[in-house]
Design a protein around this motif. Structure first.
Motif, PDB file in Angstrom:
ATOM      1  N   LEU A   1       4.073 -50.667  28.690  1.00 52.49           N
ATOM      2  CA  LEU A   1       3.234 -50.523  29.812  1.00 52.49           C
ATOM      3  C   LEU A   1       3.711 -50.176  31.128  1.00 52.49           C
ATOM      4  CD1 LEU A   1       0.338 -53.062  29.429  1.00 52.49           C
ATOM      5  CD2 LEU A   1       0.195 -50.802  28.917  1.00 52.49           C
ATOM      6  N   HIS A   2       5.270 -50.751  31.456  1.00 52.44           N
ATOM      7  CA  HIS A   2       5.831 -50.433  32.595  1.00 52.44           C
ATOM      8  C   HIS A   2       6.139 -48.939  32.535  1.00 52.44           C
ATOM      9  CE1 HIS A   2       8.330 -50.740  35.765  1.00 52.44           C
ATOM     10  NE2 HIS A   2       9.566 -50.092  35.034  1.00 52.44           N
ATOM     11  N   ALA A   3       6.657 -48.347  31.458  1.00 51.01           N
ATOM     12  CA  ALA A   3       7.012 -46.974  31.284  1.00 51.01           C
ATOM     13  C   ALA A   3       5.676 -46.014  31.759  1.00 51.01           C
ATOM     14  CB  ALA A   3       7.538 -46.496  29.857  1.00 51.01           C
ATOM     15  N   LEU A   4       4.666 -46.395  31.045  1.00 46.99           N
ATOM     16  CA  LEU A   4       3.385 -45.885  31.275  1.00 46.99           C
ATOM     17  C   LEU A   4       2.988 -45.808  32.794  1.00 46.99           C
ATOM     18  CD1 LEU A   4       0.612 -44.415  30.444  1.00 46.99           C
ATOM     19  CD2 LEU A   4      -0.160 -46.499  29.879  1.00 46.99           C
ATOM     20  N   ARG A   5       3.050 -46.938  33.450  1.00 46.38           N
ATOM     21  CA  ARG A   5       3.065 -46.833  34.850  1.00 46.38           C
ATOM     22  C   ARG A   5       3.605 -46.219  35.794  1.00 46.38           C
ATOM     23  NH1 ARG A   5       0.660 -50.777  38.357  1.00 46.38           N
ATOM     24  NH2 ARG A   5       0.163 -52.380  36.687  1.00 46.38           N
ATOM     25  N   GLN A   6       5.014 -45.921  35.609  1.00 41.24           N
ATOM     26  CA  GLN A   6       6.149 -45.257  35.859  1.00 41.24           C
ATOM     27  C   GLN A   6       5.729 -43.642  35.764  1.00 41.24           C
ATOM     28  OE1 GLN A   6       8.610 -46.243  38.071  1.00 41.24           O
ATOM     29  NE2 GLN A   6       8.245 -44.029  38.512  1.00 41.24           N
ATOM     30  N   ARG A   7       5.179 -43.304  34.584  1.00 36.15           N
ATOM     31  CA  ARG A   7       4.911 -42.060  34.357  1.00 36.15           C
ATOM     32  C   ARG A   7       3.800 -41.441  35.241  1.00 36.15           C
ATOM     33  NH1 ARG A   7       5.107 -39.937  28.192  1.00 36.15           N
ATOM     34  NH2 ARG A   7       4.656 -38.072  29.413  1.00 36.15           N
ATOM     35  N   LEU A   8       2.706 -42.595  35.339  1.00 36.37           N
ATOM     36  CA  LEU A   8       1.401 -42.068  35.995  1.00 36.37           C
ATOM     37  C   LEU A   8       1.759 -42.116  37.576  1.00 36.37           C
ATOM     38  CD1 LEU A   8      -0.823 -44.514  34.175  1.00 36.37           C
ATOM     39  CD2 LEU A   8      -0.996 -42.195  34.102  1.00 36.37           C
ATOM     40  N   LEU A   9       2.645 -42.902  37.945  1.00 35.33           N
ATOM     41  CA  LEU A   9       2.995 -42.947  39.379  1.00 35.33           C
ATOM     42  C   LEU A   9       3.782 -41.591  39.811  1.00 35.33           C
ATOM     43  CD1 LEU A   9       4.485 -46.493  40.049  1.00 35.33           C
ATOM     44  CD2 LEU A   9       2.361 -45.612  41.216  1.00 35.33           C
ATOM     45  N   ASP A  10       4.700 -41.110  38.644  1.00 30.97           N
ATOM     46  CA  ASP A  10       5.283 -39.812  38.913  1.00 30.97           C
ATOM     47  C   ASP A  10       4.469 -38.612  39.037  1.00 30.97           C
ATOM     48  OD1 ASP A  10       7.799 -41.357  38.931  1.00 30.97           O
ATOM     49  OD2 ASP A  10       8.122 -40.830  36.771  1.00 30.97           O
ATOM     50  N   ALA A  11       3.283 -38.859  38.312  1.00 29.71           N
ATOM     51  CA  ALA A  11       2.203 -37.852  38.217  1.00 29.71           C
ATOM     52  C   ALA A  11       1.564 -37.778  39.677  1.00 29.71           C
ATOM     53  CB  ALA A  11       1.354 -37.940  37.093  1.00 29.71           C
ATOM     54  N   GLY A  12       1.591 -38.520  40.578  1.00 27.39           N
ATOM     55  CA  GLY A  12       1.046 -38.778  42.058  1.00 27.39           C
ATOM     56  C   GLY A  12      -0.179 -39.566  41.969  1.00 27.39           C
ATOM     57  N   LEU A  13      -0.186 -40.633  41.067  1.00 23.86           N
ATOM     58  CA  LEU A  13      -1.409 -41.467  40.899  1.00 23.86           C
ATOM     59  C   LEU A  13      -1.104 -42.760  41.586  1.00 23.86           C
ATOM     60  CD1 LEU A  13      -3.028 -40.553  37.421  1.00 23.86           C
ATOM     61  CD2 LEU A  13      -3.887 -39.912  39.550  1.00 23.86           C
ATOM     62  N   ASN A  14      -2.004 -43.368  42.246  1.00 24.98           N
ATOM     63  CA  ASN A  14      -1.979 -44.843  42.452  1.00 24.98           C
ATOM     64  C   ASN A  14      -2.377 -45.462  41.415  1.00 24.98           C
ATOM     65  OD1 ASN A  14      -1.074 -44.142  45.227  1.00 24.98           O
ATOM     66  ND2 ASN A  14      -3.265 -44.068  46.024  1.00 24.98           N
ATOM     67  N   VAL A  15      -1.737 -46.560  40.792  1.00 27.81           N
ATOM     68  CA  VAL A  15      -2.106 -47.460  39.743  1.00 27.81           C
ATOM     69  C   VAL A  15      -2.455 -48.569  40.110  1.00 27.81           C
ATOM     70  CG1 VAL A  15      -1.179 -47.761  37.103  1.00 27.81           C
ATOM     71  CG2 VAL A  15      -0.411 -45.994  38.289  1.00 27.81           C
ATOM     72  N   GLY A  16      -3.438 -49.026  39.481  1.00 26.27           N
ATOM     73  CA  GLY A  16      -4.035 -50.479  39.607  1.00 26.27           C
ATOM     74  C   GLY A  16      -3.670 -51.399  38.571  1.00 26.27           C
ATOM     75  N   ASP A  17      -4.846 -51.936  37.869  1.00 30.96           N
ATOM     76  CA  ASP A  17      -4.914 -52.854  36.567  1.00 30.96           C
ATOM     77  C   ASP A  17      -4.281 -51.592  35.543  1.00 30.96           C
ATOM     78  OD1 ASP A  17      -5.468 -54.790  38.317  1.00 30.96           O
ATOM     79  OD2 ASP A  17      -7.497 -54.613  37.597  1.00 30.96           O
ATOM     80  N   LEU A  18      -3.309 -52.402  34.776  1.00 29.30           N
ATOM     81  CA  LEU A  18      -2.719 -51.663  33.581  1.00 29.30           C
ATOM     82  C   LEU A  18      -2.329 -52.712  32.688  1.00 29.30           C
ATOM     83  CD1 LEU A  18      -2.645 -48.685  32.642  1.00 29.30           C
ATOM     84  CD2 LEU A  18      -0.177 -48.913  33.350  1.00 29.30           C
ATOM     85  N   ASP A  19      -3.250 -53.165  31.766  1.00 32.23           N
ATOM     86  CA  ASP A  19      -2.970 -54.314  30.759  1.00 32.23           C
ATOM     87  C   ASP A  19      -3.403 -53.624  29.315  1.00 32.23           C
ATOM     88  OD1 ASP A  19      -5.669 -54.863  30.993  1.00 32.23           O
ATOM     89  OD2 ASP A  19      -5.452 -56.004  32.861  1.00 32.23           O
ATOM     90  N   CYS A  20      -2.850 -54.540  28.150  1.00 28.39           N
ATOM     91  CA  CYS A  20      -3.553 -54.418  26.965  1.00 28.39           C
ATOM     92  C   CYS A  20      -3.966 -55.837  26.547  1.00 28.39           C
ATOM     93  CB  CYS A  20      -2.387 -53.967  26.112  1.00 28.39           C
ATOM     94  SG  CYS A  20      -2.669 -53.670  24.416  1.00 28.39           S
ATOM     95  N   HIS A  21      -5.222 -55.865  25.606  1.00 30.29           N
ATOM     96  CA  HIS A  21      -5.796 -57.141  25.052  1.00 30.29           C
ATOM     97  C   HIS A  21      -5.734 -56.910  23.630  1.00 30.29           C
ATOM     98  CE1 HIS A  21      -7.069 -57.861  29.353  1.00 30.29           C
ATOM     99  NE2 HIS A  21      -7.643 -56.773  29.317  1.00 30.29           N
TER     100      HIS A  21
END
Length: 526
Positions: free
Chosen positions: A485-505
């Protein structure tokens, strides 16, 4: 038919010095002349008991109360409508006529509502009424025709009141209508048929879901279909090859253009393509290719079987009616929303019938696949309309069979877009006005991909801010996703998005009324 209707503004009150005058001409004509109903020089009070339009005139039933207290009812015709309950002061210039004073004629229009109190009926409130009258107003050169109607309200606290409306389209006398309050002077007309269509959608959805079957069984059978023989003609083989060749793979779905093409060819928009005159044979379309497959299979069935009639009744005759496709672009359907059909659609495999040939089984699976695609289409309509807070909600639910090496994995997708109404109450102030005007997108995904197993994703995006929850049924998969998830969050931030909740259940999303991600749980400061 939709459009805006304007409530007529309050008429100007005459100056206090104005003297009552008798309108020249025959304002009210008695159907049965009554000599001496009102003595010369005297006036009487008249109340409109009923109103009915007859061509270009209006029939009134009046209760006349004389100064002596005696009451009588008379029937009259008028060149202008007076709503039920209107109180008039009348005189009788002749045996067959009644006349109304100017002041009373002006005051009579107050009997019809001249504005909507949005404190009593907030913006977005559904009003239902019955059309009493309809007139085309004099048309100025170069200006569109305007139709004026009297509508008696049938619901809310204003039940029994009358509205005087101006509409760009004529309203048929005696029909029922539904309209949304836009502001104090404007209503948005909604055809009553939309409420009937909503009921028809729910009924169709229930029947489609009982007939639908997963795409897996059909596609696996088509992959293993033998080469052309006496039983599998060259035309049938060509139809199968075209259907399988149109299925996208994971690489295609990973690009914006490839994803857009796969969505367009998913079968969810076949009717829309046909209505706009597009040739469905120019591009692959899953639903269209399935219907062509059914057309190729039907002639090959034994003449003694009754399966032809069964398929005709359960699939081809069940093609979506035109109103369903038309309603896809229609927002603001305000009937009580039924419980959505559920997402994702559950896996449902059909059992082979004893003594059934290969073609009969293939035809049953193709028919069930068409019903499954139509279940998605109907679910989209069922979830399209207005939210409780008046926002416009559009839903597109569909299913894309995706190639994964030698397997074909059905990918279920649902898009939802929420946007603020076109008109907001001018007297309301909101601290989050900017956020409210931003459209809110939700995306749901569901698929079963080996070796990861069943997965579901819920995400929402608004104003460049993204949040997402993932669910995995297998513990190993949940742990694997959590570790990335940390790598996914970083890729989303690099794409110019603000990232809020990001988790897996672990497990599946909760079902019921609380399954949706609540409004704006996006972390704007992430």
């Amino acid at each position: 038919m939709t459009g805006e209707m304007n409530i007529l503004p309050m008429p100007q009150t005459p100056p206090a010095t104005a003297r009552p005058q008798v309108i020249s001409g025959e304002l009210l004509k008695l159907l049965t002349p009554v000599d001496g109903l009102i003595a010369a020089g005297q006036s009487a009070r008249a109340e409109v008991l009923s109103l009915k339009q007859a061509d270009q005139s209006f029939e009134l039933l009046l209760k006349v109360t004389l100064d002596s207290g005696r009451q009588t009812t008379v029937q009259a015709t008028s060149a202008q409508p007076f709503p039920q309950g209107t109180s008039l002061a009348v005189v009788q210039p002749s045996a067959g006529n009644l006349a109304i004073t100017v002041q009373q004629a002006i005051a009579s229009s107050v009997a019809a509502l001249t504005r909507i109190d949005t404190a009593q009926l907030p913006v977005g409130t559904l009003l239902q009424g019955k059309v009493l009258t309809a007139q085309a107003l004099p048309q100025a050169p170069g200006q569109p025709t305007v139709y004026r109607s009297l509508v008696t309200l049938l619901n809310t606290a204003l039940r029994g009141s009358t509205l005087t409306l101006d509409s760009p389209q004529p309203l048929r006398i005696g029909t029922l209508l539904s309209a949304l309050v836009q502001d104090t002077q404007t209503l948005k007309f909604l055809p009553l048929s939309s409420r009937q269509e909503q009921l028809a959608v729910s009924q169709q959805l229930a029947s489609q879901q009982s007939r639908q079957g997963s795409l897996d069984g059909l596609l696996k059978l088509l992959q293993n279909l033998p080469p052309a023989t006496d039983q599998t003609s060259a035309d049938l083989r060509a139809a199968v090859d075209k259907l399988l060749a149109g299925l996208p793979d994971a690489q295609q779905l990973s690009t914006p253009r490839g994803l857009a093409q796969a969505l367009a060819n998913s079968g969810a928009f076949l009717e829309a393509k046909l209505l706009t005159g597009q040739n469905p044979t120019l591009a692959p379309d899953l639903k269209g290719d399935l219907l062509k497959l059914i057309a190729q299979l039907t002639p090959g069935l034994p003449s003694s079987t009754s399966f032809n009639a069964i398929i005709a009744a359960n699939t081809l005759a069940q093609a979506l009616p035109n109103f369903v496709r038309n309603a896809l672009g229609t927002l603001g359907q305000v009937s009580a929303k039924p419980v959505p059909g559920g997402f994702p659609l559950p896996e449902r495999l059909l059992q082979s019938l004893e003594g059934e040939g290969d073609l009969e089984q293939l035809l049953r699976l193709a028919a069930a696949a068409v019903s499954r695609l139509q279940s998605h289409q109907l679910s989209s309509l069922e979830q399209t309309g207005l939210t409780d807070d008046g926002r416009l909600l559009s839903t597109w639910q569909l299913e894309i069979p995706m190639r994964n090496l030698q397997d074909i994995v059905p990918l279920q997708v649902k898009f939802q877009r929420e946007e603020a109404p076109e008109k907001e109450p001018p007297d309301e102030r909101r601290d989050n006005e900017r956020e409210r005007k931003q459209p809110l997108w939700r995306v749901d995904l569901a698929f079963d991909l080996e070796p990861l197993g069943p997965l579901q994703v819920q995400a929402q995006l608004t104003g460049g801010s993204l949040s997402s929850h993932l669910w995995a049924k297998r513990p190993y998969t949940a742990e694997l996703i959590e570790s990335h998830l940390h790598a996914l969050r970083q890729r989303l931030l690099d794409a110019g998005l603000n990232v809020g909740d990001l988790d897996c259940h672990l497990g599946t999303p909760p079902q019921g009324t609380q399954t949706r991600l609540e409004h704006r749980w996006v972390d704007e400061t992430a």
